[in-house]
Write an enzyme that holds these catalytic residues in place. Sequence first.
Site, short mmCIF file in Angstrom:
data_model
loop_
_atom_site.label_atom_id
_atom_site.label_comp_id
_atom_site.label_asym_id
_atom_site.label_seq_id
_atom_site.Cartn_x
_atom_site.Cartn_y
_atom_site.Cartn_z
N LYS A 83 0.86 -1.19 0.00
CA LYS A 83 0.00 0.00 0.00
C LYS A 83 0.89 1.23 0.00
CE LYS A 83 -4.39 1.03 2.26
NZ LYS A 83 -5.13 0.84 3.53
O1 G3P Z 1 -8.40 1.60 4.38
C1 G3P Z 1 -8.36 2.95 4.75
C2 G3P Z 1 -9.37 3.20 5.83
O2 G3P Z 1 -9.12 2.32 6.88
C3 G3P Z 1 -9.43 4.57 6.39
O3 G3P Z 1 -10.58 4.64 7.16
O4 G3P Z 1 -12.14 5.53 8.80
O5 G3P Z 1 -9.68 6.07 8.96
O6 G3P Z 1 -11.07 7.09 7.19
P1 G3P Z 1 -10.87 5.91 8.07
#
Ligand code: G3P
Length: 212
Positions: A83
């Site tokens: 990633k």
């Molecule tokens: O895969 C990326 C994701 O986990 C980000 O999520 O909720 O931190 O915006 P968030």
Amino acid sequence: MKLFIDTANVEEIRAAAACGIVSGVTTNPSLIAKEGRKLEDVIHEIVSLVDGPISAEVTEGDAETMIAQGRDLAKIHKNIVIKLPMTWEGIKACKTLVKEGIKTNVTLCFSVDQALLAMEAGATFVSPFMGRLDDAGMETEELIRNIAKVKAIYGYKTEIIAASIRNLKHIESAALAGSDIATIPYKVMMKMIEHPLTDAGLKIFANAAKSK
Ligand code: G3P
């Protein structure tokens, strides 16, 4: 649409994988930090739980360091996906790793232009973030639909992972917009099966079965 689980918690991964609908896992530095464990240790465990793409995120800023980190992580298992951030250094690293046959996921994507760069660099996956766009009051379903449209017009093989999913609406929007994958936190994934009419129907059938 394929369903990935977005967590670095091995118990959540184990439980979700047992349901038979999880085909991949995504992690990020925040999720790894939440577990208080080393990335490599968590990844070693995850590959034994899910036989599908497992995203492990690099943490260094320049392309050369990301490439070196990516090569090391990719050695852990054939299912590891590196990633990379949506920066020029991340795109450069993506191009190099792809040439070496290493799978990549370009993350922190918020626009069609950014997705186009990832697809053009040959990324295996690109991750538009729905929740964070929502937080900023911006349209999410339209972004996924437009990325899917560009992908179809030019025949890119990059798969779209709808990420930063916070609720069921995000999953439905991702599916309707033609995302290839949604990566979903455990708690939200578990809610996907819930419906009050299902519960009511189960009670009716259970009572009918007892009355025989
Ligand atoms: O895969 C990326 C994701 O986990 C980000 O999520 O909720 O931190 O915006 P968030």
